[in-house]
Design an enzyme around this catalytic site. Structure first.
Site, PDB file in Angstrom:
ATOM      1  CG  LEU A 451      -1.844   1.143   1.492  1.00  0.00           C
ATOM      2  CD1 LEU A 451      -2.485   1.654   0.226  1.00  0.00           C
ATOM      3  CD2 LEU A 451      -2.916   0.735   2.473  1.00  0.00           C
ATOM      4  CD  GLU A 453      -1.448   5.668  -2.245  1.00  0.00           C
ATOM      5  OE1 GLU A 453      -0.531   5.918  -1.425  1.00  0.00           O
ATOM      6  OE2 GLU A 453      -2.515   5.120  -1.913  1.00  0.00           O
ATOM      7  CG  PHE A 476     -10.227   6.516  -4.171  1.00  0.00           C
ATOM      8  CD1 PHE A 476     -11.566   6.705  -4.503  1.00  0.00           C
ATOM      9  CD2 PHE A 476      -9.865   5.393  -3.447  1.00  0.00           C
ATOM     10  CE1 PHE A 476     -12.515   5.769  -4.119  1.00  0.00           C
ATOM     11  CE2 PHE A 476     -10.815   4.456  -3.058  1.00  0.00           C
ATOM     12  CZ  PHE A 476     -12.149   4.643  -3.395  1.00  0.00           C
ATOM     13  N   PRO A 482       0.666  11.338  -2.431  1.00  0.00           N
ATOM     14  CG  PRO A 482       0.164   9.685  -0.854  1.00  0.00           C
ATOM     15  CD  PRO A 482      -0.462  10.568  -1.897  1.00  0.00           C
ATOM     16  CG  HIS A 522     -12.753   8.284  -0.827  1.00  0.00           C
ATOM     17  ND1 HIS A 522     -12.392   8.730   0.412  1.00  0.00           N
ATOM     18  CD2 HIS A 522     -12.369   6.987  -0.880  1.00  0.00           C
ATOM     19  CE1 HIS A 522     -11.821   7.748   1.090  1.00  0.00           C
ATOM     20  NE2 HIS A 522     -11.789   6.677   0.328  1.00  0.00           N
TER      21      HIS A 522
END
Ligand SMILES: Cc1ncc(C[n+]2csc(CCOP(=O)(O)OP(=O)(O)O)c2C)c(N)n1
Ligand SMILES: [Mg+2]
Length: 717
Positions: A451, A453, A476, A482, A522
């Site tokens: 996990l 990005e 999203f 990041p 989101h």
């Protein structure tokens, strides 16, 4: 001002030669030829650094970071590679390329500021080094995730190359370092990371960098074995690197080496270490000079004699002088070079700005559309742009299924296509855009990642550098932030900074936008941040058939593409979509509706709203679905607005400095004579995306679009 003092390294370091050059235990297991090459490269690097300093002082080159006193780390470690391996150095490891026969003249020309294309033209590479080199990395730690991606390619494809990367001690505080290590660890990738610990990061010493006892132990958190080595002992570095490289090649996974040295030099030629550093340690370290240490050993062992040592120095001097002379003959780069190697294709923007740069130098009128008229550039009518969805067997599907089908089609037709992301595997993505693909193609092609990005983008870049056609997913758009480091430093810039040597055939899928009553972060639309960045194509489909054709075209394209999926439309719209794979042309808009009174420029989720608005006004409304936001299809935009004389830009993203502002500015600069009303922007407001109770107030819809169209139609000067 108080000056920092650093401690001398502990005695736990792996060492082959004592500081006086005598073997600590057994004779080192290094053949004479390698011994000579290690020595010659360190000497060459030293002579080169001394010469470059003189050139810098004379203003022939700009800023310079040298390796003086630290040569053993790059030279000893890179010598452990073999032909076909990969090396990702930073500015501190110039000697890596020298070891493998990299051109000195090209290095000097680069320092003299020549554009890479000019260097290629005048100092062509005849035989590149047998080891593959990435461009030298300047953004600290950004090479580590790219190196992890390179090594992941071998792990996933059963390749046998090893990837070596370097990082400074201070740079281990950057997130990229840990993200890269973590990816390498999870995929058991053949990646060797060398921490080049010179105990300083410009003015900041170790104890302000970490509370850990060692830098090596940072690898522990990623489950990666590590070792600490005397970085002034080239044979220790070489033996440790050789073991790590062999282990990685044999499937043993990644390893980290911390090589401890001391920066006896200033950080670079703009720095004055005396201002912050207690110099009492310099003598200790100069006594441990890595070249002297190996030289003492070679003389004692009879591998070299005094005459040979002098010959090595003379040869290095001659080679460096000759390289400087050759580099001086490289002509100053043509200013037009600044446009090279950004995006492929013939965009209005590039053509216009190239011509503008030429014209400004001749004092021409700055309001001219330097590309010439629309008709001169492309005489196709607007209606002929954008291609057409082919005939054939077709099925009624929604947008997310069309995306999935496009991915399926590309995975099937090209083995180098690989999906990468969080949750893209067995669960098929949080929106089910990759549903069933893991089962069909396996976990090596539909790859669930940690996990992270930034790690996903960084690994994808490294894989793309190795020729993979990678399709990373960022879950999203609101969580893309990041990844901006890798986006800016590597993804958008790799082709340009490598002078076109590295293509990145990457398509980053990003669901964007609001309208699904989701929670904070989101629902973002950050396309203007991407559009502002050179070197990336930005594509945004508006319907299932568009999504399938544009995604396939993006994946097959050799430029990096940001593919923005309007997630509010994932399941709300269906369309008859051909079953077989097909592509639609990039960089061309689609004329959704032809009209003569007003032009609506829009994309993605707003296209449907624009059409609904157009249906509700008593005027002939032209709707252009831009589809590619970078490079913008400027000619089509200008042609439409020149025809209608009125323009509304409709987008979901915030207004300020948005893509609408850019479109409005372009129309103002190049079509103002044709305008019968100001350009109206109907957009989100300049606020953070609100909570779900109030998102409808933020989001433009058909009613707001209609109000904007009517305002423009009824405007009178
Ligand atoms: C992301 C990023 N932040 C800041 C800089 C500016 N900068 C260049 S070198 C450097 C210090 C790096 O220290 P270290 O990692 O120890 O490497 P060294 O230069 O000592 O080899 C800094 C802050 C940069 N190049 N990249
Ligand atoms: Mg350092």
């Amino acid at each position: 001002m108080a000056k920092w003092t650093e401690t001398k390294p502990g005695e736990d370091l792996y060492r082959v030669l004592a500081p006086d050059g005598s073997p600590v235990d057994d004779q080192p297991d290094v053949d004479d030829e390698t011994l000579r090459r290690l020595y010659e490269t360190m000497r060459l690097s030293r002579v080169y650094d001394e010469k470059m300093l003189r050139l810098q002082r004379r203003g022939e080159i700009s800023i310079l970071s040298r390796s003086v006193g630290e040569e053993a780390i790059p030279v000893g470690s890179v010598a452990a590679l073999q032909a076909g391996d990969w090396c990702f150095p930073t500015y501190r490891q110039t000697p890596t390329k020298l070891y493998w026969g990299g051109s000195l003249a090209r290095a000097v020309a680069g320092l003299m500021g020549a554009e890479p294309e000019t260097v290629d033209e005048h100092l062509p590479v005849e035989d590149g080094p047998p080891v593959n080199f990435s461009p030298v990395y300047i953004p600290l730690a950004s090479n580590v995730p790219n190196a992890a991606g390179s090594a992941m390619t071998d792990a996933l494809d059963d390749g046998d190359a090893v990837t070596l990367s370097y990082i400074g001690d201070g740079s281990t505080s950057e997130g990229d370092f840990y993200e890269g290590l973590n990816f390498a660890g999870v995929f058991d990738a053949p990646a060797v990371t060398v921490v080049h610990n010179n105990q300083w990061a410009i003015s900041v010493p170790r104890h302000r960098q970490t509370a850990a006892d060692t830098y090596a132990q940072k690898a522990e958190a990623a489950g990666i074995p590590h070792r600490r080595v005397d970085g002034n002992d080239v044979l220790a570095v070489h033996e440790a690197a050789r073991e790590a490289v062999e282990r990685a090649r044999d499937g043993g996974g990644p390893m980290l080496l911390e090589c401890v040295t001391y920066r006896v030099d200033d950080h670079n030629t703009a720095d004055d270490a005396g201002a912050y550093r207690d110099d009492s340690q310099l003598e200790y370290w100069r006594d441990r000079d890595p070249i002297d240490r190996l030289e003492a050993y070679l003389l004692a062992e009879g591998v070299l004699d005094e005459a040979a040592v002098e010959a090595v120095e003379a040869d290095a001097t001659e080679r460096v002088e000759a390289a400087v002379e050759r580099a001086r003959e490289v002509p100053t780069s043509d200013p037009q070079r600044i446009f090279d190697n950004h995006l492929r294709g013939d965009s209005w923007t590039e053509r216009h700005q190239r011509a503008e740069l030429r014209a400004e130098r001749h004092g021409d009128n700055p309001f001219v559309d330097y590309t010439g008229s629309w008709a001169a550039a492309d005489d196709r009518p607007l209606a002929a742009l954008g291609g057409s969805v082919p005939d054939g067997d077709a099925t009624e599907v929604n947008l997310v299924t069309a995306v999935r089908d496009a991915l399926d089609g590309e995975l099937a037709r090209d083995d180098s296509v690989r999906l990468l992301g969080y949750d893209v595997g067995p669960i098929g993505g949080v929106f089910r855009a990759t549903e069933g693909l893991y089962e069909e193609y396996g976990g090596d092609r539909v790859v669930d990642t940690p996990l992270s990005e930034n790690g996903i983008l960084g690994a994808a870049v490294g894989m793309a550098m190795r020729g993979e056609r990678v399709v990373p997913e960022i879950q999203f758009m609101g969580f893309f932030y990041p990844a901006f480091g890798q986006f800016m430093y590597s993804l958008a810039k790799m082709r340009e900074r490598s002078g076109g040597a590295f293509d990145l055939p990457l398509t980053v899928r990003v669901p964007y936008g609001g309208g699904i009553k989701s929670s904070e972060y989101h629902s973002e639309s950050t396309e203007s941040l991407f559009v502002h960045t050179p070197g990336v194509r930005v594509v945004c489909p508006s319907s299932p058939a568009q999504a399938k054709g544009l995604l396939a075209a993006s994946i097959r394209h050799d430029d990096p593409v940001m593919f923005l999926e309007p997630k509010a439309k994932y399941r709300t719209q269906t369309e008859t979509v051909p079953d077989d794979p097909y592509t639609l042309p990039l960089d061309e808009p689609r004329l959704v509706r032809e009209g003569s009174d007003v032009t609506v420029l829009t994309w993605g989720a707003m296209v449907e709203e624009a059409v609904a608005a157009a249906d509700g006004v008593a005027a002939d409304v032209e709707v252009l679905d831009l589809r590619t936001l970078s490079p913008l299809p400027v000619e089509a935009v200008l042609a439409s607005v020149k025809k209608t004389g009125r323009c509304v830009v409709l987008h979901e993203a915030r207004r300020r400095v948005g893509v609408g502002a850019e479109l409005s500015a372009l129309v103002n600069e190049y079509a103002v004579d044709h305008l019968e009303a100001p350009i109206k922007r109907v957009t989100g407001y300049d606020v953070h995306f609100p909570g779900h109770q109030t998102e409808d107030a933020y989001l433009p819809d058909a009613d707001r679009a209609r109000a904007g169209i009517e305002a423009v139609l009824s405007y009178e000067y």
